[in-house]
Enzyme design. Sequence first.
Site, PDB file in Angstrom:
ATOM      1  N   CYS B  89       0.846  -1.197   0.000  1.00  0.00           N
ATOM      2  CA  CYS B  89       0.000   0.000   0.000  1.00  0.00           C
ATOM      3  C   CYS B  89       0.887   1.254   0.000  1.00  0.00           C
ATOM      4  CB  CYS B  89      -0.964  -0.047   1.174  1.00  0.00           C
ATOM      5  SG  CYS B  89      -2.397   1.027   0.976  1.00  0.00           S
ATOM      6  N   HIS B 197      -3.294  -5.872   1.127  1.00  0.00           N
ATOM      7  CA  HIS B 197      -2.596  -6.006   2.411  1.00  0.00           C
ATOM      8  C   HIS B 197      -2.483  -7.472   2.844  1.00  0.00           C
ATOM      9  CE1 HIS B 197      -2.449  -1.755   3.831  1.00  0.00           C
ATOM     10  NE2 HIS B 197      -3.439  -1.614   2.982  1.00  0.00           N
ATOM     11  N   GLU B 199      -0.696  -8.671   5.144  1.00  0.00           N
ATOM     12  CA  GLU B 199      -0.578  -8.752   6.614  1.00  0.00           C
ATOM     13  C   GLU B 199      -1.935  -8.684   7.295  1.00  0.00           C
ATOM     14  OE1 GLU B 199      -0.166  -6.073   4.893  1.00  0.00           O
ATOM     15  OE2 GLU B 199      -0.819  -4.309   6.032  1.00  0.00           O
TER      16      GLU B 199
END
Lengths: 83, 225
Positions: B89, B197, B199
Amino acid sequence: MKVHVHVSLKPGVLDPQGRAIHHALEGLGFDGVNDVRAGRLIELDVDDNVSDEALDDMCRKLLANMVIENYRIEKLPETVGAA
Amino acid sequence: MAFRSAVITFPGSNCDRDMAVALEQVSGTAPHRVWHGESTLPDGLDFIALPGGFSYGDYLRSGAMAARSPIMRAVVDAAQRGVPVLGVCNGFQVLTESGLLPGALMRNASQNFICRNVRLKVENSSSLFTSEYNQGEEISIPVAHHDGNFFADDQTLNRVEGEGQVAFRYLESVNGSRRDIAGVLNAAGNVLGMMPHPERAVEDDHGGSDGRRLFESAIARLVAA
């Protein structure tokens, strides 16, 4: 010395922001606007001995992203009598 | 052998903790946390992560200021030595602004901030970040961004696609990215930038764990080495 750096999107790069502004202008009833492209004006106040090369370098290294943007450096004439 | 990773935090980063938690969960070793103003990285790193967020308030352009911060000189050096670098990002924006990755990330075509799960295709499963995925596999990972509209000129896009540098492609309309590119590798294959994302998708409680294998890929490579 006052310097204006005009940063604009390269031709051919779609400008979603300009398009939104265009729509908003139409929404306000302004006819005859054919296209809108939004850019950025950066005003610098630099010492008189700052070279053109240095200004160019500033634009290439930070002020403009050369992948998507063009820039134009405009040195403003000193205003007579200005404080 | 412990997996030595680092997560860089810029002023305005807000996914650095999530990234650190994901790296620790998957690797078993907590990453080093490195502040943007530092000029050196810990020695012997196996992995560097640039997290999401709004570094420097997105001033000038997203990622532009962070890309010129002191720590990025060390990150660029490490990347050129072959250390794996992942930018997610805002981290992706920092990588394009720093010149480690081709292209640029512009305002979403819709002008809207987009925050939802998106379907992706694994376009290259042979990179060090994607080896635990199957080629062409469909996965789901969340995005949350305003400036994720990937742009590069045709010549660059053709080269990037021809060299297998597209890691992930959107399988749905998301942000106007050219050729639906969601994640791109550098020519050497050790730098990956992506808007989704991973994560935020490492355990089932996240609503999906398709991001986990990205970290497992990087770790598996280290163990194999």
